[in-house]
Design an enzyme around this catalytic site. Structure first.
Site, mmCIF file in Angstrom:
data_model
loop_
_atom_site.group_PDB
_atom_site.id
_atom_site.type_symbol
_atom_site.label_atom_id
_atom_site.label_comp_id
_atom_site.label_asym_id
_atom_site.label_seq_id
_atom_site.Cartn_x
_atom_site.Cartn_y
_atom_site.Cartn_z
ATOM 1 N N CYS A 144 0.829 -1.211 0.000
ATOM 2 C CA CYS A 144 0.000 0.000 0.000
ATOM 3 C C CYS A 144 0.865 1.264 0.000
ATOM 4 O O CYS A 144 1.530 1.545 -0.991
ATOM 5 C CB CYS A 144 -0.964 -0.026 1.178
ATOM 6 N N HIS A 196 -3.772 -5.295 -0.074
ATOM 7 C CA HIS A 196 -3.397 -5.777 1.253
ATOM 8 C C HIS A 196 -3.387 -7.297 1.342
ATOM 9 O O HIS A 196 -4.421 -7.898 1.614
ATOM 10 C CB HIS A 196 -4.345 -5.195 2.308
ATOM 11 N N GLU A 236 -2.341 -8.985 3.619
ATOM 12 C CA GLU A 236 -2.625 -9.387 4.997
ATOM 13 C C GLU A 236 -4.133 -9.433 5.266
ATOM 14 O O GLU A 236 -4.549 -9.900 6.327
ATOM 15 C CB GLU A 236 -1.948 -8.427 5.980
#
Lengths: 389, 1093
Positions: A275, A360, A362
């Site tokens: 990001c 993202h 994650e």
């Protein structure tokens, strides 16, 4: 019988004023403070807790397009940082919690964190306005201290996020080691067992989400988190096997120190950017960033891996992007693009082991489709020969 | 080749027409030649233009093999026709037919289907990928069972092996129950085996709709959460999208699991749904099942999100990947994404227990609902209230409409029991509990519905008092914010009117004075992130400012807008046939350049596919909601003729509120439906009716019966599907009926007709433009008058009616069309006794038989009717002559008896069928035989037949028994019938009545000695216990039952033709059958009158 506050709600005593003069009226469900912020919308259907605790939302009012919010309350395991970072929340309905994991109500948590929030807002209309007009500055008034005209004036007077270094505000003050006992990494719903941590990673905290740290740890990486302004020399002195450039709020162009550090680290240690970290890597590699009209905030963004030709559904949250035309294709490959608007979603440095993605991996919130990128980071470290051991 | 799902039955409704239509369109778009097989003529997919060759043939492996032999398809797509298509594909595969003819299975292979369907293979696969399932163990002794129990703990589900419908099983919550159920289960199980499984009753239930392409790109289209916890079949549950009570971690784990299931089962392309249960106490998630095909849920998910699963699945099956396909709604972004929605969708099932009074109304693991409705609102509260009024059960929302008495009147103990037992009205019991001051925690403790839902229900129940506190409608009008809040909570004008003791009209007027009208949100797949161009709308209050996209603004020249009001949720008597008509109206008017505005609330249908109309409004079909749409769109007129009784019931009120009803006027509709007016009309036209009368009270009714003579046919006015229609033979029954019928229809009298015994019933569909009247078809019923027309088989062309009778029928039909000034369709039911023609009923609207007539004759009656309504002339459309085909077509009804164990299967004036099939052939007997096979009445070719007929039928029975003998059947009969046969010299084997000894019919069924039962019910009184028991038993053993002499006569004729043809029954596509059909000229955008001058 439950007590309801319909009469209070009908008064719609609180409002959100936009810089274009539009007023959205509702009632307060958070802390009794008035704030300015940048108004964005998020289209995710789950994960409001992860969203509001994501430091990338610092300086922003998050509008949830999902109309029923608060349904699952708040719990300690699902935090993405220690506090609520969004400047304010805009909702259609803020409900009481019903989930076995809930430890407190959303409204309570907002009040405790000093974050204002509005409910009763026509979020679809607000979203369409932002989509058509672009992200706007706003003033959220829940105390009654400012009349609406004043609210608009305050929204306009605010400097906004462009050119602002918000990363420094949310970054940690001191380096720290992530989750030595593994408890945080193995919180509910995550892998129960961890591999031994055999790689040393330094993670730049520009506003890092904990699940990035969990993801690294799950790949056998022992992570030291360092403040945004840590110099390249200081990082190299820690002899890391790899460096992670985290996500974070606001404008990458306001972080020249980070770009300088990354430039210095390039080629010396494998890097992965996420990001804001991706935007910074892009800048360090000679690209430029620009502001998207209303950004990408949601859990359903299709990203194509250009090499494999496959698509991942990704979690996203950014207002800025790396401009495709500014990428020096002699040095950098564009590896991923967004299928909705063809914007750059991933780049890889040709000469050195450094890659980054705009989305993202994650997750939290969002699909796990991109999780293998952490594995890829590990691989890039182990095959690059840069590994210290 | 595509296989459809056949007749509408419980568990398989028009959602498979929707998916089939999408698949057909989608494949033909890509240049594939599509061969379709489906036995259901009421489907859009069997319209000749949707496939290259369409076979309306029975869905059996034999007939499908015949089609494959003839067509030699390259591939078979078995995943869009429900479980029926999947099972048939497996049968064809196992029989080697696919291999023999080199047909490749696409979408899902045989191995995939096997893995998903076989419980043990599925369990293995789940364990392999580390997913949890309900834990269980099997036991052959009580000791073994105890051991399993000790590892699992209570409560436990005990399932005896191989008993019918799980008979003998149950839930054990303690030792005593455990011992008892296990002992009983071990005894009842033929293999002396029971499965002891942990009970997950009361857990939360979720469903995810997954799509996958050949590159392994996967997306979740929609998450669905059931309001009713585990224990109620998902088809019978109230469901909500998106899922509301999951944290992101829980949801993403579920998503990962769903994708893992799809991958391990091996569904390479297409859509699947995966069901999960979640323990609300600790989050433990177990997989319940997966369907490797499009399903009812996927249709719901498509309508809920705007993502067309079936259409995309078909494209994926032929090799596309998700990223190569466009999102239809935004037209900019790809189909490879996960929809995000900014509203709440609620689906509520619709039941038909009133049709089967003896059926068990408790909801459980076997699906019982016959239809469903869906609604969209900004919040759960708004959505739920809209869904409840969409259901068309007379309720105006979540109570507060004057109909709560039965629930509020319960004492605490019975209220608690009603909350504990899942049943179709449980929501209203929940409301009653909240009104009584019970807490969310208490109610949750009893019914296990998640507190999240309960809190909203509590707020709705409490808000009634907030409205009431306004004091009066005038006061509410002065408090606009409170009024608005009520509307945002989804309260209908009717509810507000009831609460404030005002009228619905007054509430609407007050709202209009305040400018309090709903805004329309767009179903855009993306929560407004991108501009969307497909006009698919829902109403919501409190949204405003920016008008949503409308094609009117974009399409240049203004076009006349016509609203078509759909049929609402499927129920018995109102189903797919009416949706078919609505869809045809849309198609014809769109082609002719009109802008079509569809309003409907049924997610299963083709009419609610956003591709069908220019604009789709997913809205409740109430005066309030329909009127808003009409005014919002500025429609030029509304069509109420096509959606069955639902729109007709609205017609007068709509007209009174300024809606232009196009086609036959509501005045004419009233004239035909109001008995008194109709009687005058019939008298004026010199038409003969059975003697009849009207009654509002029991004495009056008795007087009428005395005048016309018993037996009489009694029914309330203005109902569809013969609701509460009975043949009454005596005074006592008549009085009982009058007491109970009042509830059926409030301010309408009961109609009493002399019952015409042994009369042949005839259905006629006719079209008129006011000048030209043309008969669509004359249909001769197989069953005699007295059995609901929707439940009897009928034949085109009429095989037994004399020329003169047909001439009389035509003359009377035209006279009625003229007198009623019909513009559009009209259906008439006649009864023919010898050469006497009686008129039974006239419906100046599209009837249930329209699709059957069109499939038989090739004439698109519904399209012509829609065009006629907007002013086209039949002369210009090229249809001025009745067309009588050279082939025969038989429509047969399909019943849900197997779903309601123990109920009697006899036919009556009250409609009970859920669906229909068609048999078509050059030979009339074979057409009938095909219709029987298609309906699941697998008439045997030989073996034992059991005969038991009532006295009135003995004469006919003798003649038919002789024919059965000639066909090679062995006859079994009970004493009375047997005596009659012996007297006529026919030898049979006599058996006992069930109540008098052994061997009896049930013994014969159990020993497989008989494979066909002919049992005509005793007339007049309640059918004998013996008969009911035998028929009900036969149903559970899947043995065909014939309950009428005429049905038997035609069956014998069919079997005889079959023998004559040496078993070679031919299949032919309807495109071939239609070769000689009259060509009609449908107007186009250029020649039509849609453009405004």
């Amino acid at each position: 019988m439950t007590t309801f506050h319909w009469a209070e709600q009908r008064k719609k005593p609180a409002y959100l004023a936009l810089e274009d003069g539009t007023i959205f009226r509702g009632w307060s469900v958070g802390a009794a403070v008035d704030r300015v912020g940048e108004v964005v919308f998020n289209t995710g259907l789950t994960g409001y807790q992860e969203i509001i605790s994501d430091p990338s939302y610092a300086g922003q009012f998050v509008t949830f397009t999902c109309p029923e919010i608060g349904n699952v309350g708040m719990n300690a395991a699902d935090r993405e940082s220690l506090s609520i970072h969004a400047s304010g929340l805009v909702m259609h309905a803020c409900n009481a919690a019903s989930n076995w994991r809930s430890e407190s109500e959303l409204g309570r948590a907002l009040k405790d964190a000093g974050v204002p929030a509005l409910a009763g807002i026509d979020t679809r209309r607000l979203t369409r306005l932002l989509r058509d007009q672009g992200t706007m500055k706003g003033f959220m008034c829940v105390t009654g201290a400012a009349d609406e005209a004043d609210g608009v004036a305050q929204a306009r007077a605010w400097q906004g996020l462009d050119g602002q270094d918000y990363a420094a505000r949310v970054s940690c003050a001191q380096p720290y080691a992530w989750d030595a006992d593994g408890r945080e990494t193995c919180s509910w719903g995550m892998a129960a067992r961890l591999p031994p941590a055999d790689l040393k990673i330094v993670a730049y905290d520009f506003g890092i989400k904990w699940n990035i740290l969990r993801g690294l740890r799950r790949q056998g990486m022992q992570v030291t988190v360092v403040p945004a302004k840590t110099t390249a020399a200081a990082v190299l002195a820690m002899k890391p096997d790899g460096v992670l450039l985290s996500n974070g709020p606001a404008d990458p162009a306001a972080l020249p120190y980070a770009v300088a550090a990354i430039r210095e680290l390039l080629g010396k240690v494998p890097m992965m950017g996420i990001c804001l970290g991706h935007q910074l890597l892009g800048l360090a590699l000679g690209g430029r960033t620009y502001r998207l009209k209303f950004g990408h905030h949601g859990c359903n963004h299709p990203v194509m891996d250009l090499a494999a030709g496959t698509v991942a559904i990704t979690s996203q949250n950014h207002n800025f992007a790396v401009a495709a035309e500014t990428i020096d294709t002699a040095r950098v490959d564009v590896t991923h693009i967004n299928l909705n608007d063809q914007t750059v979603e991933g780049i890889r440095c040709k000469a050195f082991p450094a890659f980054s993605v705009q989305y993202h991996p994650e997750a939290c919130p969002g699909p796990h489709d991109a999780a293998p990128l952490f594995q890829q980071f590990r691989t890039s470290i182990t095959v690059s020969g840069c590994a210290a051991r | 080749m595509l296989i459809g799902s056949g007749p509408i039955v419980i568990g398989q409704a028009c959602e498979f027409d929707y998916s089939g239509v999408q698949a057909c369109k989608s494949l033909r778009e890509e240049g594939y030649e599509v061969v379709l097989v489906n036995s259901n003529p009421a489907t859009i997919m069997t319209d000749p233009e949707f496939a290259d060759r369409t076979y309306i043939e029975p869905l059996s492996a034999d007939f499908l093999s015949a089609v494959i032999r003839r067509e030699r398809p390259d591939a078979l797509l078995p995943t869009v026709g429900g479980q029926t298509a999947l099972n048939l594909a497996m049968e064809l595969d196992k029989a080697g037919v696919l291999e023999k003819y080199g047909v490749e299975m696409i979408g899902a292979t045989a191995e995939v289907i096997e893995r998903a369907e076989d419980r043990s293979l599925f369990k293995q696969a789940m364990l392999k990928i580390g997913l949890d399932m309900p834990r269980s163990g099997s036991a052959r002794t009580i000791d073994e069972a105890r051991k399993v129990r000790d590892t699992l703990g209570y409560p436990l589900v005990i399932r005896p092996g191989f008993t019918l419908g799980g008979a003998g099983g149950g839930i054990a919550r303690d030792e005593a129950a455990f011992e008892r159920i296990v002992q009983q289960g071990l005894f009842l199980s033929p293999t002396h085996e029971v499965l002891v499984e942990e009970s997950i009753e009361g857990w939360k239930e979720f469903e995810l709709e997954v799509m996958r392409d050949r590159k392994d790109n996967c997306v979740i289209v929609c998450s669905i959460e059931n309001l009713d916890p585990m224990g109620v079949h998902t088809g019978d549950s109230i469901t909500v999208a998106p899922a509301q009570t999951l944290t992101d971690r829980e949801y993403q784990n579920m998503r990962d699991a769903a994708l893992a299931v799809m991958r391990v089962i091996g569904v390479e392309t297409g859509g699947s749904n995966v069901q999960f249960a979640l323990n609300p106490a600790n989050g433990r998630m177990v997989v319940i099942e997966m369907n490797p095909r499009v399903s009812r849920s996927s249709a719901l998910a498509s309508k809920a999100t705007g993502f067309p699963i079936a259409k995309i699945a078909a494209k994926l099956a032929v090799g596309y990947t998700l990223d190569e396909l466009r999102n239809d709604i935004t037209r900019q972004t790809p189909a490879c994404f996960e929809p995000s929605i900014d509203y709440v969708v609620t689906k509520i099932p619709r039941f038909a227990f009133e049709k089967f009074p003896s059926a068990d109304p408790v909801l459980g693991t076997q699906m019982k609902s016959v239809g469903e409705t869906m609604s969209i609102g900004r919040t759960f509260k708004e959505s739920l209230q809209k869904a409840l009024r969409s259901l068309e059960t007379g309720r105006a929302g979540f109570g507060a409409d004057g109909k709560d008495d039965p629930f509020e009147a319960r004492d605490d103990a019975s209220l608690e029991a009603a909350l504990r037992t899942p049943h179709s009205n449980r929501l209203f019991d929940i409301r009653a509990a909240f009104r009584r001051g019970w807490s969310v925690a208490r109610i949750h403790g009893i019914c296990k519905v998640d507190p999240w839902f309960l809190r909203h229900l509590e707020e709705l129940a409490a808000y009634e008092d907030e409205i009431r506190a306004a004091g009066s409608l005038a006061e509410l009008e002065r408090d606009a914010a409170r009024f608005m809040q009520a509307k945002q909570f989804g309260f209908s004008d009717r509810q507000i009117a009831w609460i404030l003791q005002a009228t619905e009209d007054a509430v609407r007027a007050a709202r209009q004075r305040l400018g309090l009208v709903p805004a329309y949100g767009l179903v855009d797949t993306c929560a407004a992130e991108f501009a969307a161009l497909t006009p698919y709308f829902y109403s919501t209050y409190g949204s405003g400012g920016l008008p949503e996209a409308s094609p009117t603004a974009q399409s240049g020249a203004p076009r006349r807008k016509i609203m078509i009001i759909g049929g609402g949720p499927n129920r018995i008597g109102q189903g797919i046939e009416f949706d078919y008509c609505c869809v045809h109206a849309c198609f014809a008017l769109r082609d002719a350049g009109y802008e079509t505005v569809m309003v409907n609330s049924n997610p299963e249908t083709v009419s609610t596919d956003y591709d069908t109309s220019d604009m789709l409004y997913f809205e409740p079909l109430t005066l309030e909601d329909v009127l808003h749409v009409y005014r919002h769109e500025g429609c030029a007129g509304a069509i109420v003729q096509f959606g069955g009784q639902t729109p007709l019931n609205l017609a007068r009120a709509l007209e009174a509120n300024g809606v232009t009803i196009i086609g036959t006027s509501p005045y004419s509709i009233d004239q035909a439906e109001d008995r008194k007016q109709f009687q005058e009309l019939a008298a004026r036209l010199g038409l003969r009716q059975p003697e009849n009368g009207l009654a509002t009270g029991a004495d009056e009714a008795e007087a009428v019966a005395a005048r016309v003579g018993f037996p009489v046919l009694m029914r309330p006015s203005f109902v569809l599907g013969g609701r509460a229609m009975v043949i009454v033979f005596d005074r006592e029954t008549l009085r009982t009926y009058m007491r109970e019928a009042v509830e059926v229809s409030e301010d309408r009298p009961v109609l009493i007709d002399r019952f015409l015994a042994n009369a042949c019933e005839v259905d006629v569909d006719c079209i008129s433009d006011g000048e030209t009247h043309v008969i669509g078809a004359i249909m001769e019923h197989v069953e005699l008058a007295g059995i609901h027309s929707g439940d009897s088989a009928c034949i085109i062309p009429a095989p037994n009616l004399s020329k003169s009778v047909k001439a009389v029928i035509r003359k009377q039909t035209f006279a009625l069309a003229e007198a009623l000034k019909v513009k559009g369709l009209m259906n008439i039911q006649f009864a023919v006794q010898g050469e006497d023609v009686y008129i039974l009923e006239v419906n100046p609207r599209a009837s249930r038989t329209v699709p059957f007539v069109s499939k038989t004759t090739g004439v698109p009656l519904a399209k012509l009717a829609a065009l006629v309504m907007v002013g086209e002339k039949l002369v210009d459309l090229g249809f001025t002559q009745e067309f009588i085909p050279q082939h025969y077509a038989v429509k047969e009804a399909v019943f849900p008896f197997t779903r309601f164990p123990g109920i009697d299967v006899v036919l009556s004036p009250e409609m009970k069928s859920t669906g229909e099939v068609m048999g078509i052939d050059g030979n009339c007997g074979l057409a009938y035989l095909k219709s029987q096979i298609a309906a699941g009445n697998r008439l045997p070719k030989g073996g034992g037949v059991f005969l038991s007929v009532r006295d009135e039928d003995k004469g006919d029975a003798v003649e038919l028994a002789r024919k059965l003998k000639q066909l090679g059947f062995t006859l079994y009969a009970t004493l009375g019938t047997s005596t009659a046969l012996w007297k006529a010299g026919i030898r049979d084997r006599a058996v006992f009545r069930i109540s008098s000894g052994h061997p009896n019919a049930i013994d014969l069924i159990e020993s497989d000695e008989i494979n066909w039962i002919i049992s005509t019910p005793t007339v007049g009184t309640e059918p004998a216990w013996d008969e009911v028991k035998m028929r009900a038993h036969a149903v559970t053993r899947n043995i065909p039952i014939t309950t009428t002499i005429n049905g038997l006569r035609w069956s014998i004729m069919g079997l005889k033709s079959y023998q004559t043809a040496h078993g070679h029954v031919k299949v032919r596509s309807i495109q071939e059958y239609h070769e000689r059909s009259p060509p009609v000229r449908l107007p186009t955008r250029v020649s039509g009158k849609g453009l405004q001058a």
